[in-house]
Scaffold this motif. Structure first.
Motif, PDB file in Angstrom:
ATOM      1  N   HIS A 102     -43.185  -8.451  -5.614  1.00  0.00           N
ATOM      2  CA  HIS A 102     -44.253  -7.474  -5.415  1.00  0.00           C
ATOM      3  C   HIS A 102     -43.848  -6.354  -4.458  1.00  0.00           C
ATOM      4  CE1 HIS A 102     -44.267  -9.844  -1.829  1.00  0.00           C
ATOM      5  NE2 HIS A 102     -45.013  -8.934  -1.244  1.00  0.00           N
ATOM      6  N   ASN A 103     -42.745  -6.517  -3.754  1.00  0.00           N
ATOM      7  CA  ASN A 103     -42.459  -5.631  -2.621  1.00  0.00           C
ATOM      8  C   ASN A 103     -41.335  -4.633  -2.891  1.00  0.00           C
ATOM      9  OD1 ASN A 103     -40.650  -7.902  -2.535  1.00  0.00           O
ATOM     10  ND2 ASN A 103     -40.050  -7.295  -0.475  1.00  0.00           N
ATOM     11  N   LEU A 104     -41.053  -4.388  -4.170  1.00  0.00           N
ATOM     12  CA  LEU A 104     -40.207  -3.269  -4.556  1.00  0.00           C
ATOM     13  C   LEU A 104     -40.715  -2.750  -5.889  1.00  0.00           C
ATOM     14  CD1 LEU A 104     -36.700  -4.541  -5.753  1.00  0.00           C
ATOM     15  CD2 LEU A 104     -38.688  -5.975  -5.569  1.00  0.00           C
ATOM     16  N   ASP A 105     -40.322  -1.545  -6.260  1.00  0.00           N
ATOM     17  CA  ASP A 105     -40.963  -0.912  -7.408  1.00  0.00           C
ATOM     18  C   ASP A 105     -40.414  -1.437  -8.723  1.00  0.00           C
ATOM     19  OD1 ASP A 105     -38.922   1.192  -8.633  1.00  0.00           O
ATOM     20  OD2 ASP A 105     -38.693   1.268  -6.462  1.00  0.00           O
ATOM     21  N   TRP A 106     -41.117  -1.104  -9.787  1.00  0.00           N
ATOM     22  CA  TRP A 106     -40.796  -1.573 -11.137  1.00  0.00           C
ATOM     23  C   TRP A 106     -39.367  -1.259 -11.523  1.00  0.00           C
ATOM     24  CZ3 TRP A 106     -39.239   2.486 -14.126  1.00  0.00           C
ATOM     25  CH2 TRP A 106     -39.606   3.761 -13.703  1.00  0.00           C
ATOM     26  N   HIS A 107     -38.866  -0.101 -11.128  1.00  0.00           N
ATOM     27  CA  HIS A 107     -37.510   0.300 -11.506  1.00  0.00           C
ATOM     28  C   HIS A 107     -36.469  -0.496 -10.728  1.00  0.00           C
ATOM     29  CE1 HIS A 107     -34.094   2.798 -12.548  1.00  0.00           C
ATOM     30  NE2 HIS A 107     -33.814   2.895 -11.267  1.00  0.00           N
ATOM     31  N   HIS A 108     -36.592  -0.544  -9.417  1.00  0.00           N
ATOM     32  CA  HIS A 108     -35.579  -1.217  -8.615  1.00  0.00           C
ATOM     33  C   HIS A 108     -35.625  -2.738  -8.755  1.00  0.00           C
ATOM     34  CE1 HIS A 108     -35.363   2.756  -6.542  1.00  0.00           C
ATOM     35  NE2 HIS A 108     -34.090   2.460  -6.637  1.00  0.00           N
ATOM     36  N   LEU A 109     -36.718  -3.273  -9.255  1.00  0.00           N
ATOM     37  CA  LEU A 109     -36.753  -4.709  -9.509  1.00  0.00           C
ATOM     38  C   LEU A 109     -35.641  -5.123 -10.466  1.00  0.00           C
ATOM     39  CD1 LEU A 109     -38.161  -7.429  -9.112  1.00  0.00           C
ATOM     40  CD2 LEU A 109     -39.708  -6.817 -10.971  1.00  0.00           C
ATOM     41  N   SER A 110     -35.371  -4.309 -11.458  1.00  0.00           N
ATOM     42  CA  SER A 110     -34.254  -4.604 -12.367  1.00  0.00           C
ATOM     43  C   SER A 110     -32.955  -3.968 -11.894  1.00  0.00           C
ATOM     44  CB  SER A 110     -34.582  -4.121 -13.780  1.00  0.00           C
ATOM     45  OG  SER A 110     -34.791  -2.728 -13.796  1.00  0.00           O
TER      46      SER A 110
END
Length: 240
Positions: A102-110
């Protein structure tokens, strides 16, 4: 298995990008199939989660409380009586809720994910009340590219909520000076922050102070992320 409120057919492009092991389904089908059920939905929509159908499931709570960005306000969250994950757990009493991803954005999660042992592999926090459920989520997180540190119970998960030291900023790249707004957005999408070790993650969690007022704000996020978020909300598309 992916699902959304609009129907499986609206996920065809994303499923195609993910490859032959991915498929789209209805919400009920996804819940029935998953050992882990992730809920990356706006917290304002949490009451739409079908509580009975999630009984016994391990639910990865990716929600965050952003009263500024929505019409959703909660007295029990504003007062600190509950964390956002405790609110989800109260709605899903027979599920096993674990706060994670939950603590990083959708893009950087991958984009930030790295194999075990890679020098750029970074660490994410996890919180939950059920030790076995938390361990299952931890193994999943490690398998998809992250080291993991335990942030405690759901009551303690405020330490990893918006506007705390381990939220968002450690995983975002530092934007060089002198870039245009479009160049800043592109740089943000194409780079990662410095890797966070387990020891550093523990230090960030331990030094957290509960924000006041409770709840995240757009001002507490990297400006490039906010710009991308607002453009996506208007219908724009970004690819790296």
């Amino acid at each position: 298995m992916l699902s959304n409120s609009r129907g499986p057919e609206t996920l065809a492009t994303l499923v195609g990008e993910l490859g032959p092991l991915a498929r789209a389904a209805t919400v009920d089908e996804a819940i029935a199939a998953g050992d882990l059920v992730a809920i990356p939905l706006p917290l304002a929509n949490y009451e739409s989660l079908p509580a009975g159908k999630l009984d016994g499931k391990v639910v990865i709570d990716q929600t965050n409380y952003y009263p500024e960005a929505s019409d959703f306000h909660s007295a029990v969250l504003d007062s600190g009586e509950l964390t956002s994950s405790e609110l989800i757990q109260r709605h899903l009493p027979e599920a096993k809720v674990v706060k994670a991803f939950h603590n990083l954005d959708w893009h950087h999660l991958s984009f930030n994910a790295r194999p075990e042992g890679h020098p750029e592999r970074t660490t994410l926090p996890v919180a939950g009340d059920d030790p076995a459920a938390k361990q299952l989520v931890k193994r999943f997180m490690e398998a998809v590219g992250y080291d993991v540190v335990d942030a405690g119970s759901l009551a303690e998960s405020w330490r990893i909520e918006p506007d705390t030291p381990i939220y968002f900023w450690p995983y975002a790249p530092a934007i060089p000076d002198g870039l245009t707004p479009d160049e800043e957005k592109r740089y943000y999408l194409e780079h990662i922050g410095e890797p966070v070790s387990r020891e550093q993650a523990r230090e960030l969690i331990d030094k957290a102070e509960r924000p006041s007022p409770i709840g995240g704000s757009l001002a507490g996020l990297p400006p490039a992320h906010v710009a991308i978020f607002l453009e996506l909300a208007s219908g724009a598309t970004f690819r790296r």
